[in-house]
Write a protein that holds these residues in place. Sequence first.
Motif, PDB file in Angstrom:
ATOM      1  N   GLY A  11       0.893   9.742  -5.085  1.00 43.56           N
ATOM      2  CA  GLY A  11       1.318  11.060  -4.605  1.00 43.56           C
ATOM      3  C   GLY A  11       2.300  11.724  -5.549  1.00 43.56           C
ATOM      4  O   GLY A  11       2.202  12.920  -5.813  1.00 43.56           O
ATOM      5  N   TRP A  24       1.926   2.091  -3.477  1.00 44.54           N
ATOM      6  CA  TRP A  24       0.841   2.698  -4.243  1.00 44.54           C
ATOM      7  C   TRP A  24       0.599   4.147  -3.825  1.00 44.54           C
ATOM      8  O   TRP A  24       0.405   5.018  -4.679  1.00 44.54           O
ATOM      9  N   VAL A  25       0.614   4.406  -2.534  1.00 43.98           N
ATOM     10  CA  VAL A  25       0.415   5.775  -2.057  1.00 43.98           C
ATOM     11  C   VAL A  25       1.534   6.680  -2.569  1.00 43.98           C
ATOM     12  O   VAL A  25       1.298   7.802  -3.022  1.00 43.98           O
ATOM     13  N   ALA A  41       0.834  -1.204   0.000  1.00 43.30           N
ATOM     14  CA  ALA A  41       0.000   0.000   0.000  1.00 43.30           C
ATOM     15  C   ALA A  41       0.870   1.256   0.000  1.00 43.30           C
ATOM     16  O   ALA A  41       0.550   2.255  -0.648  1.00 43.30           O
TER      17      ALA A  41
END
Length: 164
Positions: free
Chosen positions: A30, A25-26, A22
């Motif tokens: 971003g 992905w963040v 995760a």
Amino acid sequence: MREFWDSVAVFFGYDRWEWGTAADWVGAVGTAGAFLFGFLIFARDKQRQTRELADRFATWLEEDGETGTKTLHAHNGADLPVVNATAVLHRAGALHRRDVPETARSIKAGSSASIALRGKDAEATRVYIQFTDGASRRWTRDLLTGGYLSKFQRWHLIGRHHRI
């Protein structure tokens, strides 16, 4: 569905498709968002720089209630001349062009010009000013809204009637 992505990974020479964590992905989302935001800020700043000379060319319409005439005033506050200044009048479903006569369609830096609209010209429902700024960019400004017409809007409004 997993078999599909694993087959795609095999096609590219990997054993299986790794989706990552995760946090990966963040970080990716971003980074993409920051890049997009930076690009939008750059584009907006570029647009402001492009419009700087045009914004320094002030135009306004003055109505005389007693005589029924309208006067189109223009003042060039830029350091470079404005050329090909033309009033485009929309009346009775047609467009009419009026050049700024006193200045031979050229307004020097720091000077002003005006054109009186009498008779049928004063009945115009919409008035536009077309001009070329000191950087040779062609502009069309709607005097009612104060906004500039895009190239498509200029063609749709003016170009399809006749070339102005």
